[in-house]
Design a protein around this motif. Structure first.
Motif, mmCIF file in Angstrom:
data_model
loop_
_atom_site.group_PDB
_atom_site.id
_atom_site.type_symbol
_atom_site.label_atom_id
_atom_site.label_comp_id
_atom_site.label_asym_id
_atom_site.label_seq_id
_atom_site.Cartn_x
_atom_site.Cartn_y
_atom_site.Cartn_z
ATOM 1 N N SER A 167 0.846 -1.194 0.000
ATOM 2 C CA SER A 167 0.000 0.000 0.000
ATOM 3 C C SER A 167 0.878 1.238 0.000
ATOM 4 N N ASN A 226 -4.976 4.156 3.272
ATOM 5 C CA ASN A 226 -5.572 2.870 2.902
ATOM 6 C C ASN A 226 -5.076 1.742 3.798
ATOM 7 N N ARG A 227 -3.832 1.848 4.224
ATOM 8 C CA ARG A 227 -3.200 0.788 5.009
ATOM 9 C C ARG A 227 -3.727 0.733 6.444
ATOM 10 N N VAL A 238 -3.546 -3.364 -1.288
ATOM 11 C CA VAL A 238 -4.764 -2.836 -0.686
ATOM 12 C C VAL A 238 -5.669 -2.332 -1.801
#
Length: 200
Positions: free
Chosen positions: A10, A15-16, A181
Motif C-alpha cells: 500500500s 488505505n493501510r 490494498v
C-alpha cells in the motif's frame, strides 16, 4: 490471507491503516489469538486508540481526547462526552486480550532477532506495519530475513502479516503471498473509527 506469510502493499497510509486496525481486532479481540505488532510508523498508543475507537464505535478524535486529556482540543471535542460503558468495555476487551503493540526495542539487537525471538513463547500472529523500514534497519540480508521468518512461521504455525509500500519487494519475496490494498476488493471504511461499511 490464507497463507502463513502475507505481504500487503500500500503506497497510501490512509488505505493501510484501517485494514491494519481491522486485522488487529479480528485476530486479537474476536479470535483471542496471541498477537505481536511491531510499529515503525506511529507510537503504539496511536494504534491502541484506533483499536478502542473501532471496538467501541466511538469517534477516534473523541477517544484520543480522553486518552490524552492534556492535549489541545477543539471546543466541539471539549463539549462532547464519551459513552463510558462502550469506552470501558473496549478497554477491558483490549486489556484481557493477548495483544502486544510495540513502538521500539529495548535491547540493541537486530530487528529480526528481536521480533522473531525463539526464546519467548511464540505468537499466533506477527504484524509489522512498515516492512520496508524493517528491511532498511535490519543488519541481515533479505535471504537470511526470509529464511528466519519462514522458519519461525512454519515451526510455530504463526501467521505473519507484513505491510509494505515498495513494489520492488515483489521480486525479493518470491514464494510469499503478496496482495495490494484495494485490489481486487475495495474496502469502504467509516473515517471516524475504521468500521468496515462496505466491500466492493
Amino acid at each position: 490471507m490464507n497463507d502463513n506469510i502475507s505481504v500487503i502493499l500500500s503506497d497510501n497510509f490512509k488505505n493501510r491503516m484501517p485494514l491494519l486496525i481491522n486485522i488487529l481486532e479480528e485476530y486479537g479481540i474476536r479470535e483471542q489469538k496471541r498477537v505481536y505488532m511491531q510499529t515503525f510508523l506511529f507510537n503504539s498508543s496511536y494504534y491502541v486508540n484506533h483499536l478502542i475507537s473501532l471496538i467501541s464505535k466511538i469517534d477516534f478524535k473523541l477517544v484520543e481526547s480522553y486518552m490524552f486529556p492534556v492535549g489541545s482540543k477543539t471546543k466541539t471535542l471539549i463539549n462532547k462526552k464519551i459513552d463510558y460503558n462502550e469506552f470501558m468495555s473496549a478497554l477491558e476487551k483490549i486489556r484481557n486480550s493477548h495483544i502486544v503493540v510495540s513502538s521500539n526495542k529495548i535491547f540493541n539487537e537486530d530487528w529480526l532477532d528481536y521480533i522473531f525471538d525463539k526464546t519467548i513463547e511464540p505468537y499466533d500472529v506477527i504484524i509489522i506495519d512498515d516492512f520496508d523500514r524493517f528491511l532498511k534497519e535490519s543488519y541481515e540480508d533479505i535471504k537470511t530475513i526470509k529464511k528466519t521468518i519462514e522458519g519461525y512461521s512454519k515451526k510455530n504455525n504463526t501467521c505473519v502479516i507484513l505491510f509494505a509500500k515498495d513494489e520492488t519487494l515483489k521480486n525479493k519475496l518470491l514464494g510469499w503471498k503478496i496482495a495490494k490494498v484495494n485490489e481486487p476488493l475495495e474496502f469502504m471504511f467509516d473515517d471516524k473509527n475504521y468500521n468496515i461499511i462496505d466491500i466492493c
